[in-house]
Design a protein around this motif. Structure first.
Motif: not given
Length: 501
Positions: A91-107
């Protein structure tokens, strides 16, 4: 799948190694500290190239979030497809997103069920993920329509490991789902949390992308990971769907004759009735609980839940379906999916070897009620086509009618119940409307402690109606003879021809 035709049809290889639990839910420095039979998870941070960050990604109800999240879950899971970790990734769970100098950083968190014969290390897992992501995005990336195309996914930062044990009554997938999943958990009146697998539901991790059944086609393995074959004395009899590790949901009319749980077994993880693939899992039934208001005359409240003797381990090919909220809206004309091993043709009574699927359309309630002499209740819904040709049939009873939502998750809209014939014009399939019965389902699977060792008896609502048996059905049903035992289903004379599923 009308009452008159409870679908009856008809070994599988042994189950995959089950998940086992770790002794602690603390973050541990290495796998060596984890119990060798435990489920392990790894958390990663990835920077996505080709798409830009938007603050709406931090809102779970936003369109961007609903498009990106299921796409990433499929991407990350499919990254292990050609590696030795393929079957271990559960399984996979997306924990959250944040801004990385306009790119998308996902945990995100990936869950694995390692075995002694296949040891798993963080280095091995990270290398397989890195290689799989590069291969998946190498040629044309991952298109998200209006939001652009993911061209790269670069691992950043350190990988963290988590050896987890679930809270009491929680899913063996660990403690993360209560806070990170997109479907909220349900709390019962007694204040106890229901299994968190109700939250982590409706996904198809074996599918890289997101019609016998009559008029359908063969389903791919993992396409309906919640699908169950219920077998009475080793013969396929009805369908069911997985709700949690311990509970299945089906139709009450499947159990009017055979109420002893010892006579039943449930098979999942396979599309083959013969279990010709290696992933089939056989599950014993501990308890059958039909709805106390189930009416054998009218098929009203046609729902039952089944408790398994032991929890089933979720894999890419075994997953729970989402149970909708009472207010969940499934609009008229929405295209949804049915699946099952029921007859391919009503008149020939041809049984399939492999799971069948079909797309059906949700029909207007008033229109459908008029087609069935206004005998429909609020606990019923219709799906199919006015011209017929595509429908569920005998042997599909109890199986799922699922609808996919924008989140990518599949919700249980209906349970195959009854109808006139199979795939006849102006005779669509009638399904148990799950939104009207979901509160009872939740109560039933949360309020019956394991110490209760009895089956709740079915209620037969009248004594002056006709008992339809297979011989009678052969002469009273138009559109094809029925040879399937009907388990003593009772229906008024004016409804005899309605029975089909």
């Amino acid at each position: 799948l009308p009452l008159s035709t409870v679908r009856k049809a008809g070994s599988s290889h042994g189950p995959k190694p089950p998940h086992v639990l770790c002794a602690s839910d603390r973050h541990l420095p290495s796998l060596a500290a984890c119990h060798p039979t435990g489920e392990t998870s790894f958390e990663h941070t990835v920077e996505l190239g080709g798409i830009t960050f938007n603050s709406s990604l931090q809102t779970e109800n936003s369109d961007y979030y609903r498009v990106l999240t299921p796409a990433l879950e499929r991407l990350f899971l499919s990254s292990f497809q050609d590696s030795q970790l393929d079957w271990m990734c559960t399984g996979c769970t997306i924990l959250g997103y944040r801004n990385g100098n306009s790119s998308v950083i996902v945990r995100f968190r990936l869950r694995f069920a390692p075995q002694d014969s296949h040891p798993l290390s963080s280095t091995m897992e990270e290398e397989a993920l890195r290689h799989g992501l590069a291969a998946a995005l190498h040629e044309q990336g991952l298109s998200l329509d209006a939001y652009g195309t993911i061209s790269s996914a670069s691992l950043t930062g350190m990988t963290s490991q988590d050896c987890q044990a679930p809270e009491q009554g929680a899913s063996t997938k660990g403690h993360t789902s209560r806070t990170t999943n997109h479907v909220s958990d349900t709390q019962t009146a007694s204040g106890h949390w229901l299994s968190s697998s109700l939250a982590d539901c409706g996904s198809r991790p074996a599918m890289q992308t997101a019609s016998r059944i009559v008029g359908g086609s063969e389903a791919s393995r993992g396409e309906f990971p919640w699908q169950v074959s219920l077998r009475e004395n080793n013969e396929h009899f009805c369908g069911a769907a997985i709700l949690t590790e311990k509970w299945l949901v089906s139709a009450a009319h499947c159990f009017t004759e055979f109420q002893d749980p010892a006579m039943w077994a449930a098979y999942t993880g396979t599309t083959s009735l013969r279990g010709s693939d290696s992933g089939a899992v056989k599950m014993g039934i501990a308890r059958i609980i039909p709805h106390p208001s189930y009416n054998t005359d009218t098929a009203d409240y046609d729902v039952a839940v089944l408790e398994l003797k032991r929890p089933v381990s979720f894999t890419k090919y075994i997953q729970p379906v989402c149970l909708p909220d009472a207010g969940h809206h499934f609009p008229t004309s929405k295209k949804c999916l049915i699946s099952g091993w029921g007859y391919l043709k009503e008149d020939f009574l041809v049984k399939p070897e492999y799971l069948q699927k079909a797309t059906v359309e949700l029909l207007d309630q008033t229109l459908c009620s008029s087609l069935y002499s206004h005998v429909l209740t609020d606990r019923m819904l219709c799906a199919g086509y006015l011209e017929g040709k595509i429908d569920s049939c005998q042997g599909d009873s109890g199986g799922p009618l699922v609808c996919q939502e924008p989140s990518g998750k599949f919700f249980l809209a209906g349970i195959v119940s009854w109808g006139i014939g199979c795939a006849e014009a102006r005779r669509p399939g009638v399904y148990t409307r799950v939104t009207k019965l979901r509160d009872w389902i939740l109560d039933a699977i949360s309020e019956f402690p394991t110490s209760i060792a009895r089956t709740v008896p079915l209620i037969h609502s009248s004594t002056n109606s006709n008992v339809v048996n297979s011989e009678e059905l052969n002469s009273t049903t138009s559109g094809g003879a029925r040879t399937t035992p009907l388990m003593g289903v009772k229906v008024p004379q004016e409804q005899e021809s309605f029975l089909k599923k």
